[in-house]
Design a protein around this motif. Structure first.
Motif, PDB file in Angstrom:
ATOM      1  N   ALA A  22      32.072  40.737  52.844  1.00  0.00           N
ATOM      2  CA  ALA A  22      30.995  39.952  52.232  1.00  0.00           C
ATOM      3  C   ALA A  22      31.380  38.482  52.131  1.00  0.00           C
ATOM      4  CB  ALA A  22      30.658  40.515  50.856  1.00  0.00           C
ATOM      5  N   ILE A  23      32.638  38.214  51.850  1.00  0.00           N
ATOM      6  CA  ILE A  23      33.116  36.830  51.798  1.00  0.00           C
ATOM      7  C   ILE A  23      33.031  36.191  53.184  1.00  0.00           C
ATOM      8  CG2 ILE A  23      35.150  35.387  51.412  1.00  0.00           C
ATOM      9  CD1 ILE A  23      36.003  37.385  49.242  1.00  0.00           C
ATOM     10  N   GLU A  24      33.489  36.903  54.191  1.00  0.00           N
ATOM     11  CA  GLU A  24      33.453  36.389  55.564  1.00  0.00           C
ATOM     12  C   GLU A  24      32.014  36.171  56.029  1.00  0.00           C
ATOM     13  OE1 GLU A  24      36.090  35.761  57.609  1.00  0.00           O
ATOM     14  OE2 GLU A  24      37.807  36.705  56.617  1.00  0.00           O
ATOM     15  N   ALA A  25      31.106  37.092  55.664  1.00  0.00           N
ATOM     16  CA  ALA A  25      29.703  36.980  56.067  1.00  0.00           C
ATOM     17  C   ALA A  25      29.035  35.755  55.457  1.00  0.00           C
ATOM     18  CB  ALA A  25      28.939  38.247  55.669  1.00  0.00           C
ATOM     19  N   ALA A  26      29.557  35.289  54.327  1.00  0.00           N
ATOM     20  CA  ALA A  26      29.002  34.102  53.674  1.00  0.00           C
ATOM     21  C   ALA A  26      29.465  32.810  54.333  1.00  0.00           C
ATOM     22  CB  ALA A  26      29.397  34.096  52.194  1.00  0.00           C
ATOM     23  N   GLY A  27      30.391  32.909  55.290  1.00  0.00           N
ATOM     24  CA  GLY A  27      30.863  31.723  55.991  1.00  0.00           C
ATOM     25  C   GLY A  27      32.216  31.227  55.529  1.00  0.00           C
ATOM     26  N   LEU A  28      32.943  32.072  54.796  1.00  0.00           N
ATOM     27  CA  LEU A  28      34.282  31.723  54.346  1.00  0.00           C
ATOM     28  C   LEU A  28      35.305  32.566  55.095  1.00  0.00           C
ATOM     29  CD1 LEU A  28      33.538  31.703  50.510  1.00  0.00           C
ATOM     30  CD2 LEU A  28      33.496  29.742  52.061  1.00  0.00           C
ATOM     31  N   ARG A  29      36.530  32.109  55.132  1.00  0.00           N
ATOM     32  CA  ARG A  29      37.589  32.819  55.851  1.00  0.00           C
ATOM     33  C   ARG A  29      38.683  33.222  54.869  1.00  0.00           C
ATOM     34  NH1 ARG A  29      42.084  30.592  58.232  1.00  0.00           N
ATOM     35  NH2 ARG A  29      41.141  28.499  58.045  1.00  0.00           N
ATOM     36  N   VAL A  30      38.897  34.517  54.730  1.00  0.00           N
ATOM     37  CA  VAL A  30      39.930  35.023  53.829  1.00  0.00           C
ATOM     38  C   VAL A  30      41.303  34.726  54.420  1.00  0.00           C
ATOM     39  CG1 VAL A  30      40.913  37.069  52.726  1.00  0.00           C
ATOM     40  CG2 VAL A  30      38.420  36.831  52.931  1.00  0.00           C
ATOM     41  N   VAL A  31      42.155  34.073  53.625  1.00  0.00           N
ATOM     42  CA  VAL A  31      43.475  33.692  54.134  1.00  0.00           C
ATOM     43  C   VAL A  31      44.617  34.353  53.380  1.00  0.00           C
ATOM     44  CG1 VAL A  31      42.684  31.478  55.030  1.00  0.00           C
ATOM     45  CG2 VAL A  31      43.506  31.608  52.672  1.00  0.00           C
ATOM     46  N   GLN A  32      44.351  34.891  52.202  1.00  0.00           N
ATOM     47  CA  GLN A  32      45.440  35.513  51.449  1.00  0.00           C
ATOM     48  C   GLN A  32      44.882  36.485  50.423  1.00  0.00           C
ATOM     49  OE1 GLN A  32      48.147  32.654  49.776  1.00  0.00           O
ATOM     50  NE2 GLN A  32      49.793  34.124  49.534  1.00  0.00           N
ATOM     51  N   VAL A  33      45.522  37.644  50.292  1.00  0.00           N
ATOM     52  CA  VAL A  33      45.163  38.642  49.283  1.00  0.00           C
ATOM     53  C   VAL A  33      46.449  39.194  48.686  1.00  0.00           C
ATOM     54  CG1 VAL A  33      43.939  40.787  48.773  1.00  0.00           C
ATOM     55  CG2 VAL A  33      43.088  39.283  50.593  1.00  0.00           C
ATOM     56  N   ARG A  34      46.500  39.248  47.366  1.00  0.00           N
ATOM     57  CA  ARG A  34      47.652  39.813  46.668  1.00  0.00           C
ATOM     58  C   ARG A  34      47.165  40.813  45.615  1.00  0.00           C
ATOM     59  NH1 ARG A  34      50.964  34.417  44.722  1.00  0.00           N
ATOM     60  NH2 ARG A  34      51.347  33.468  46.776  1.00  0.00           N
ATOM     61  N   THR A  35      47.797  41.955  45.558  1.00  0.00           N
ATOM     62  CA  THR A  35      47.494  42.918  44.502  1.00  0.00           C
ATOM     63  C   THR A  35      48.227  42.527  43.224  1.00  0.00           C
ATOM     64  OG1 THR A  35      47.206  44.669  46.128  1.00  0.00           O
ATOM     65  CG2 THR A  35      47.592  45.353  43.852  1.00  0.00           C
ATOM     66  N   ASN A  36      47.599  42.779  42.074  1.00  0.00           N
ATOM     67  CA  ASN A  36      48.204  42.493  40.773  1.00  0.00           C
ATOM     68  C   ASN A  36      48.586  43.802  40.085  1.00  0.00           C
ATOM     69  OD1 ASN A  36      47.689  39.634  40.932  1.00  0.00           O
ATOM     70  ND2 ASN A  36      45.553  40.068  40.466  1.00  0.00           N
ATOM     71  N   PRO A  37      49.721  44.374  40.423  1.00  0.00           N
ATOM     72  CA  PRO A  37      50.098  45.666  39.834  1.00  0.00           C
ATOM     73  C   PRO A  37      50.362  45.589  38.341  1.00  0.00           C
ATOM     74  CG  PRO A  37      51.932  44.737  41.058  1.00  0.00           C
ATOM     75  CD  PRO A  37      50.744  43.869  41.351  1.00  0.00           C
ATOM     76  N   GLN A  38      50.584  44.380  37.824  1.00  0.00           N
ATOM     77  CA  GLN A  38      50.862  44.234  36.403  1.00  0.00           C
ATOM     78  C   GLN A  38      49.606  44.363  35.549  1.00  0.00           C
ATOM     79  OE1 GLN A  38      50.767  41.974  38.747  1.00  0.00           O
ATOM     80  NE2 GLN A  38      50.723  39.860  38.012  1.00  0.00           N
ATOM     81  N   TYR A  39      48.410  44.321  36.193  1.00  0.00           N
ATOM     82  CA  TYR A  39      47.173  44.480  35.426  1.00  0.00           C
ATOM     83  C   TYR A  39      46.855  45.960  35.287  1.00  0.00           C
ATOM     84  CZ  TYR A  39      42.468  44.141  33.676  1.00  0.00           C
ATOM     85  OH  TYR A  39      41.357  44.268  32.873  1.00  0.00           O
ATOM     86  N   ALA A  40      46.531  46.392  34.064  1.00  0.00           N
ATOM     87  CA  ALA A  40      46.232  47.804  33.836  1.00  0.00           C
ATOM     88  C   ALA A  40      45.109  47.949  32.822  1.00  0.00           C
ATOM     89  CB  ALA A  40      47.472  48.531  33.333  1.00  0.00           C
ATOM     90  N   PHE A  41      44.216  48.918  33.061  1.00  0.00           N
ATOM     91  CA  PHE A  41      43.200  49.265  32.082  1.00  0.00           C
ATOM     92  C   PHE A  41      43.845  50.035  30.929  1.00  0.00           C
ATOM     93  CE2 PHE A  41      40.747  48.853  36.034  1.00  0.00           C
ATOM     94  CZ  PHE A  41      39.761  47.977  35.609  1.00  0.00           C
ATOM     95  N   LEU A  42      43.177  50.044  29.773  1.00  0.00           N
ATOM     96  CA  LEU A  42      43.764  50.645  28.593  1.00  0.00           C
ATOM     97  C   LEU A  42      43.230  52.034  28.268  1.00  0.00           C
ATOM     98  CD1 LEU A  42      43.874  47.553  26.185  1.00  0.00           C
ATOM     99  CD2 LEU A  42      45.616  48.344  27.795  1.00  0.00           C
ATOM    100  N   THR A  43      41.952  52.294  28.547  1.00  0.00           N
ATOM    101  CA  THR A  43      41.365  53.571  28.158  1.00  0.00           C
ATOM    102  C   THR A  43      41.680  54.657  29.177  1.00  0.00           C
ATOM    103  OG1 THR A  43      39.271  53.142  29.287  1.00  0.00           O
ATOM    104  CG2 THR A  43      39.471  52.384  26.998  1.00  0.00           C
ATOM    105  N   ASP A  44      41.624  55.903  28.731  1.00  0.00           N
ATOM    106  CA  ASP A  44      41.906  57.029  29.623  1.00  0.00           C
ATOM    107  C   ASP A  44      40.895  57.105  30.763  1.00  0.00           C
ATOM    108  OD1 ASP A  44      44.075  57.768  28.122  1.00  0.00           O
ATOM    109  OD2 ASP A  44      42.996  59.279  26.958  1.00  0.00           O
TER     110      ASP A  44
END
Length: 264
Positions: free
Chosen positions: A220-242
């Motif tokens: 969807a980002i590329e279709a809008a005319g932008l070029r994705v150059v970097q993606v990083r996962t954030n493993p330190q982010y976590a939800f709290l509820t079960d």
């Protein structure tokens, strides 16, 4: 949240969704130490990569209401004199941090649909002397910003809440100058979510129901005319509820930082 018919999937009641999102983030603004399904505040910002030395220079009350899912500033490359747009600016943490980097000759616009968040952020900007930061009422699908006037667009944990993410990314492309960049943190999935999740406005408001499959999100980002150059996962982010943790495990719901550019 724009509810124009052509932008709304049949899966979710957007009127109910907007109401739930506004109520949740009004609570985040007014009661930052309450119980939420997500972590908040200073400890979260530091775990996500925000520099303590910069956090010390912005209003504490803004950081208290921080409810982001990553640190979009890590990939933003905001330079002195830059014009920055923060989509879904909330209590202002990212906008104030961006203003530190843009300097006195820079300009930061925050756009948010929740009145309590805007008021809190605007009051803090005046109180703390951030004259180059302005908060506007609006939706991320239609930010009140002129074409090709922004160097960097940032957003943190907000685009997943939109019923039409493609629309949001087209607006990002519209406001960016050639050579400008989008740097965001957001929730995505590794597997498609089932209809009992995507049709649930409460789960959308909780940043789960509206999460898009990662490949489709980047497309969807590329279709809008932008070029994705970097993606990083954030493993330190976590939800709290079960329930949120269960969705994360079953469908690969996760936080990412992503950077895309608008080629000149």
């Amino acid at each position: 949240m724009n509810t124009t018919a052509s932008a709304v999937p049949a899966a979710v009641n957007t009127i109910e969704l907007e109401s739930k999102v506004k109520q949740m983030y009004e609570d985040v603004a007014n009661n930052p130490h309450g119980d939420f399904h997500f972590a908040m505040g200073r400890s979260l910002t530091e775990s996500l990569g925000y520099a303590a030395s910069e956090l010390d220079r912005i209003p504490t009350e803004a950081v208290d209401s921080f409810a982001g899912v990553g640190c979009p500033l890590l990939l933003a490359d905001i330079r002195e004199g830059a014009t920055v747009l923060d989509l879904g600016s909330g209590s202002g943490t990212d906008a104030f941090m961006a203003a530190l980097r843009a300097g006195p000759d820079g300009l930061v616009h925050g756009v948010d649909m929740t009145e309590a968040q805007r008021k809190k952020a605007s009051d803090l900007a005046v109180k703390a002397g951030f004259a180059n930061v302005h908060f506007h009422a609006g939706y991320i699908e239609s930010p009140p910003i002129a074409d090709a006037t922004v160097d960097v667009v940032i957003s943190n944990g907000v685009i997943n809440l939109s019923p039409d993410k493609g629309w949001v990314f087209r607006e990002v492309a519209r406001v960016l100058r050639p050579g400008g960049r989008l740097s965001l943190s957001d929730i995505v999935t590794e597997k498609p979510l089932p209809s009992d999740v995507t049709c649930n406005a409460t789960l959308w408001a909780a940043c789960i129901g509206g999460a898009m499959q990662e490949d489709d999100y980047q497309a969807a980002i590329e279709a809008a005319g932008l070029r994705v150059v970097q993606v990083r996962t954030n493993p330190q982010y976590a939800f709290l509820t079960d329930s949120a943790r269960g969705a994360a495990k079953t469908y690969g719901v996760k936080s990412v930082n992503l950077c895309a550019v608008k080629d000149a």
